[in-house]
Scaffold this motif. Structure first.
Motif, PDB file in Angstrom:
ATOM      1  N   THR A 186      31.937  48.849  25.686  1.00  0.00           N
ATOM      2  CA  THR A 186      31.577  49.569  26.996  1.00  0.00           C
ATOM      3  C   THR A 186      31.625  51.013  27.105  1.00  0.00           C
ATOM      4  O   THR A 186      30.951  51.711  27.922  1.00  0.00           O
ATOM      5  N   GLY A 187      33.206  51.681  26.656  1.00  0.00           N
ATOM      6  CA  GLY A 187      33.063  52.885  26.820  1.00  0.00           C
ATOM      7  C   GLY A 187      32.204  53.923  26.211  1.00  0.00           C
ATOM      8  O   GLY A 187      31.811  55.034  26.332  1.00  0.00           O
ATOM      9  N   LEU A 188      31.838  53.232  24.826  1.00  0.00           N
ATOM     10  CA  LEU A 188      30.768  53.968  23.886  1.00  0.00           C
ATOM     11  C   LEU A 188      29.365  53.981  24.388  1.00  0.00           C
ATOM     12  O   LEU A 188      28.640  55.031  24.492  1.00  0.00           O
ATOM     13  N   ARG A 189      28.915  52.968  24.945  1.00  0.00           N
ATOM     14  CA  ARG A 189      27.363  52.760  25.278  1.00  0.00           C
ATOM     15  C   ARG A 189      27.147  53.249  26.810  1.00  0.00           C
ATOM     16  O   ARG A 189      26.149  53.494  27.300  1.00  0.00           O
ATOM     17  N   GLY A 190      28.501  53.193  27.723  1.00  0.00           N
ATOM     18  CA  GLY A 190      28.297  53.452  29.001  1.00  0.00           C
ATOM     19  C   GLY A 190      27.443  52.443  29.942  1.00  0.00           C
ATOM     20  O   GLY A 190      27.626  51.397  29.727  1.00  0.00           O
ATOM     21  N   LYS A 191      26.948  52.862  30.875  1.00  0.00           N
ATOM     22  CA  LYS A 191      26.277  51.785  31.873  1.00  0.00           C
ATOM     23  C   LYS A 191      25.378  51.044  31.347  1.00  0.00           C
ATOM     24  O   LYS A 191      24.668  51.655  30.567  1.00  0.00           O
ATOM     25  N   GLY A 192      25.255  49.903  31.517  1.00  0.00           N
ATOM     26  CA  GLY A 192      24.307  48.822  31.075  1.00  0.00           C
ATOM     27  C   GLY A 192      24.737  47.500  31.384  1.00  0.00           C
ATOM     28  O   GLY A 192      25.568  47.360  32.119  1.00  0.00           O
ATOM     29  N   PHE A 193      24.090  46.531  30.832  1.00  0.00           N
ATOM     30  CA  PHE A 193      24.238  45.251  31.030  1.00  0.00           C
ATOM     31  C   PHE A 193      25.557  44.803  30.572  1.00  0.00           C
ATOM     32  O   PHE A 193      26.242  43.921  31.060  1.00  0.00           O
ATOM     33  N   LEU A 194      26.032  45.197  29.328  1.00  0.00           N
ATOM     34  CA  LEU A 194      27.322  44.996  28.680  1.00  0.00           C
ATOM     35  C   LEU A 194      28.433  45.603  29.621  1.00  0.00           C
ATOM     36  O   LEU A 194      29.356  44.842  29.621  1.00  0.00           O
ATOM     37  N   ASP A 195      28.257  46.501  30.141  1.00  0.00           N
ATOM     38  CA  ASP A 195      29.205  47.133  30.979  1.00  0.00           C
ATOM     39  C   ASP A 195      29.424  46.639  32.166  1.00  0.00           C
ATOM     40  O   ASP A 195      30.648  46.217  32.522  1.00  0.00           O
ATOM     41  N   ASN A 196      28.400  46.139  32.818  1.00  0.00           N
ATOM     42  CA  ASN A 196      28.356  45.502  34.074  1.00  0.00           C
ATOM     43  C   ASN A 196      28.972  44.066  33.870  1.00  0.00           C
ATOM     44  O   ASN A 196      29.774  43.411  34.517  1.00  0.00           O
ATOM     45  N   LEU A 197      28.850  43.358  32.588  1.00  0.00           N
ATOM     46  CA  LEU A 197      29.130  42.015  32.253  1.00  0.00           C
ATOM     47  C   LEU A 197      30.648  42.233  32.257  1.00  0.00           C
ATOM     48  O   LEU A 197      31.542  41.303  32.809  1.00  0.00           O
ATOM     49  N   VAL A 198      31.130  43.262  31.422  1.00  0.00           N
ATOM     50  CA  VAL A 198      32.571  43.299  31.248  1.00  0.00           C
ATOM     51  C   VAL A 198      33.539  43.550  32.316  1.00  0.00           C
ATOM     52  O   VAL A 198      34.541  42.901  32.610  1.00  0.00           O
ATOM     53  N   LEU A 199      33.017  44.447  33.188  1.00  0.00           N
ATOM     54  CA  LEU A 199      33.543  44.526  34.398  1.00  0.00           C
ATOM     55  C   LEU A 199      33.542  43.557  35.418  1.00  0.00           C
ATOM     56  O   LEU A 199      34.649  43.220  36.217  1.00  0.00           O
ATOM     57  N   VAL A 200      32.688  42.830  35.509  1.00  0.00           N
ATOM     58  CA  VAL A 200      32.492  41.567  36.305  1.00  0.00           C
ATOM     59  C   VAL A 200      33.728  40.456  35.655  1.00  0.00           C
ATOM     60  O   VAL A 200      34.201  39.854  36.459  1.00  0.00           O
ATOM     61  N   SER A 201      33.403  40.428  34.390  1.00  0.00           N
ATOM     62  CA  SER A 201      34.272  39.123  33.810  1.00  0.00           C
ATOM     63  C   SER A 201      35.853  39.605  33.866  1.00  0.00           C
ATOM     64  O   SER A 201      36.735  39.125  34.444  1.00  0.00           O
ATOM     65  N   THR A 202      36.064  41.158  33.900  1.00  0.00           N
ATOM     66  CA  THR A 202      37.592  41.521  33.939  1.00  0.00           C
ATOM     67  C   THR A 202      37.848  41.321  35.441  1.00  0.00           C
ATOM     68  O   THR A 202      39.158  41.050  35.777  1.00  0.00           O
ATOM     69  N   THR A 203      37.333  41.631  36.398  1.00  0.00           N
ATOM     70  CA  THR A 203      37.537  41.567  37.897  1.00  0.00           C
ATOM     71  C   THR A 203      37.877  40.137  38.045  1.00  0.00           C
ATOM     72  O   THR A 203      38.741  39.672  38.883  1.00  0.00           O
ATOM     73  N   PHE A 204      37.052  39.323  37.652  1.00  0.00           N
ATOM     74  CA  PHE A 204      37.272  37.705  37.831  1.00  0.00           C
ATOM     75  C   PHE A 204      38.541  37.414  37.205  1.00  0.00           C
ATOM     76  O   PHE A 204      39.576  36.582  37.819  1.00  0.00           O
ATOM     77  N   LEU A 205      38.872  37.832  35.845  1.00  0.00           N
ATOM     78  CA  LEU A 205      40.050  37.491  35.175  1.00  0.00           C
ATOM     79  C   LEU A 205      41.368  38.068  36.231  1.00  0.00           C
ATOM     80  O   LEU A 205      42.384  37.294  36.283  1.00  0.00           O
ATOM     81  N   ILE A 206      41.211  39.131  36.694  1.00  0.00           N
ATOM     82  CA  ILE A 206      42.151  39.756  37.273  1.00  0.00           C
ATOM     83  C   ILE A 206      42.493  39.227  38.826  1.00  0.00           C
ATOM     84  O   ILE A 206      43.680  39.077  39.174  1.00  0.00           O
ATOM     85  N   SER A 207      41.430  38.560  39.393  1.00  0.00           N
ATOM     86  CA  SER A 207      41.643  38.049  40.598  1.00  0.00           C
ATOM     87  C   SER A 207      42.366  36.599  40.323  1.00  0.00           C
ATOM     88  O   SER A 207      42.782  35.795  41.368  1.00  0.00           O
ATOM     89  N   LEU A 208      42.484  35.753  39.315  1.00  0.00           N
ATOM     90  CA  LEU A 208      42.819  34.675  38.921  1.00  0.00           C
ATOM     91  C   LEU A 208      44.262  34.754  38.694  1.00  0.00           C
ATOM     92  O   LEU A 208      44.491  35.701  37.735  1.00  0.00           O
ATOM     93  N   PRO A 209      45.136  34.025  39.252  1.00  0.00           N
ATOM     94  CA  PRO A 209      46.482  33.858  38.820  1.00  0.00           C
ATOM     95  C   PRO A 209      46.478  33.213  37.502  1.00  0.00           C
ATOM     96  O   PRO A 209      45.763  32.474  37.077  1.00  0.00           O
ATOM     97  N   VAL A 210      47.452  33.522  36.710  1.00  0.00           N
ATOM     98  CA  VAL A 210      47.589  33.179  35.136  1.00  0.00           C
ATOM     99  C   VAL A 210      47.798  31.361  35.132  1.00  0.00           C
ATOM    100  O   VAL A 210      47.194  30.857  34.428  1.00  0.00           O
ATOM    101  N   PHE A 211      48.433  31.081  36.190  1.00  0.00           N
ATOM    102  CA  PHE A 211      48.567  29.398  36.163  1.00  0.00           C
ATOM    103  C   PHE A 211      47.377  28.758  36.544  1.00  0.00           C
ATOM    104  O   PHE A 211      47.025  27.595  35.854  1.00  0.00           O
TER     105      PHE A 211
END
Length: 308
Positions: A120-145
């Motif tokens: 995502t850092g090399l390609r910049g904005k696009g579908f993959l970048d948005n997908l990673v941002l949404v996925s990581t935001t989802f994981l961060i919002s979930l407690p580990v348990f």
């Protein structure tokens, strides 16, 4: 290099004493009767209280207690529980399991997080970048348990791909799914950290100079860009190993893993101060060791860093 290593080792000494003294104080200076519940529903006999008081030096002031504990620790004696079990043996049985779990988690978060961040850092904005941002935001919002329970239910109960609990002495294969759950939060942070670092450094002067010299893209990215961009990620990964070992209580509980997490949880629950102190002192040593290793690796990744 040798002078730098010696200087860093000397700097770790006051950190070790300060951290372990704080831990010892917080654990042993807790108000209340340290022998409460140690003899079942009845009060402990005075002979037992006197014996334990002498054994754990509870009549001495806190500083004297601390240095007596360190004296035993430096000779390899991690102390005993109130039931007479060796804390060193308890840690020796639990530590390898938690270490394997933490290593699996660090490997998973490093491979997946770095890959996602670099792409995502090399390609910049696009579908993959948005997908990673949404996925990581989802994981961060979930407690580990929550992540651990979902993986256990879906992969274990519903699909039957894994066992819902691991064996008494699990190998690396059994710890892959618990490692994914344990490292999910850090994996999201690594992906974002790598993405930001790559996106910032790819417009730096030294990258433009390397391109202007006609160097191949693979060398520009692999030698110049990645080596400089990965430094903050390396710092995160180095300290995260200790954090994962100490923070594996919930994950080990969900998958019934007999590691340090369960040991320290039972120690807190049963007010076994020697066990809690021993485990946390071990984690302090892991943090200090990883901090030293990370500092030494900086110069390998970035020649501009000097040890003078």
């Amino acid at each position: 290099m040798i002078r730098y290593v010696l200087r860093r080792l000397l700097q770790l000494i006051p950190v070790f004493f300060g951290a372990t003294f704080l831990i010892y104080t917080l654990v042993w200076a807790v108000p209340g009767d340290p022998f409460s519940g140690k003899c079942g529903q009845t009060a402990c006999p005075q002979a037992y209280i006197d014996l334990m008081t002498q054994k754990f030096h509870l009549n001495d002031n806190l500083i004297v207690q601390y240095f007596k504990y360190l004296g035993s620790l430096f000779t390899g004696d991690w102390g005993e529980t109130f039931n007479g079990n060796s804390v060193g043996e308890l840690i020796g049985n639990a530590y390898p399991i938690t270490l394997r779990l933490a290593l699996v988690a660090v490997l998973i978060e490093a491979v997946i997080g770095l890959t996602a961040g670099v792409l995502t850092g090399l390609r910049g904005k696009g579908f993959l970048d948005n997908l990673v941002l949404v996925s990581t935001t989802f994981l961060i919002s979930l407690p580990v348990f929550v992540t651990a329970i979902v993986l256990q239910i879906v992969l274990g109960t519903e699909l039957g791909i894994i066992d819902t609990s691991v064996s008494d002495n699990p190998g690396f294969g059994e710890l892959i799914v618990p490692g994914i759950a344990l490292g999910s939060l850090s994996m999201a942070y690594i992906a974002r950290l790598t993405r930001t670092s790559i996106a910032e450094n790819r417009h730096a002067d030294y990258i433009r100079t390397a391109i202007a010299k006609g160097q191949p893209r693979s060398r520009v990215v692999g030698v110049h860009l990645l080596r400089n961009s990965v430094i903050p990620v390396l710092t995160f990964l180095g300290t995260d190993l200790g954090a994962l070992m100490g923070g594996a209580i919930v994950t080990e509980g969900v998958f019934n893993i007999n590691g340090l997490g369960g040991l320290i949880f039972r120690g807190i629950q049963n007010r076994e101060s020697a066990t809690v102190t021993g485990v946390v002192v071990l984690l302090v040593l892991v943090y200090l060791l990883m901090s030293l290793i990370v500092d030494l690796l900086y110069a390998v990744l970035d020649p501009r860093i000097r040890y003078d």
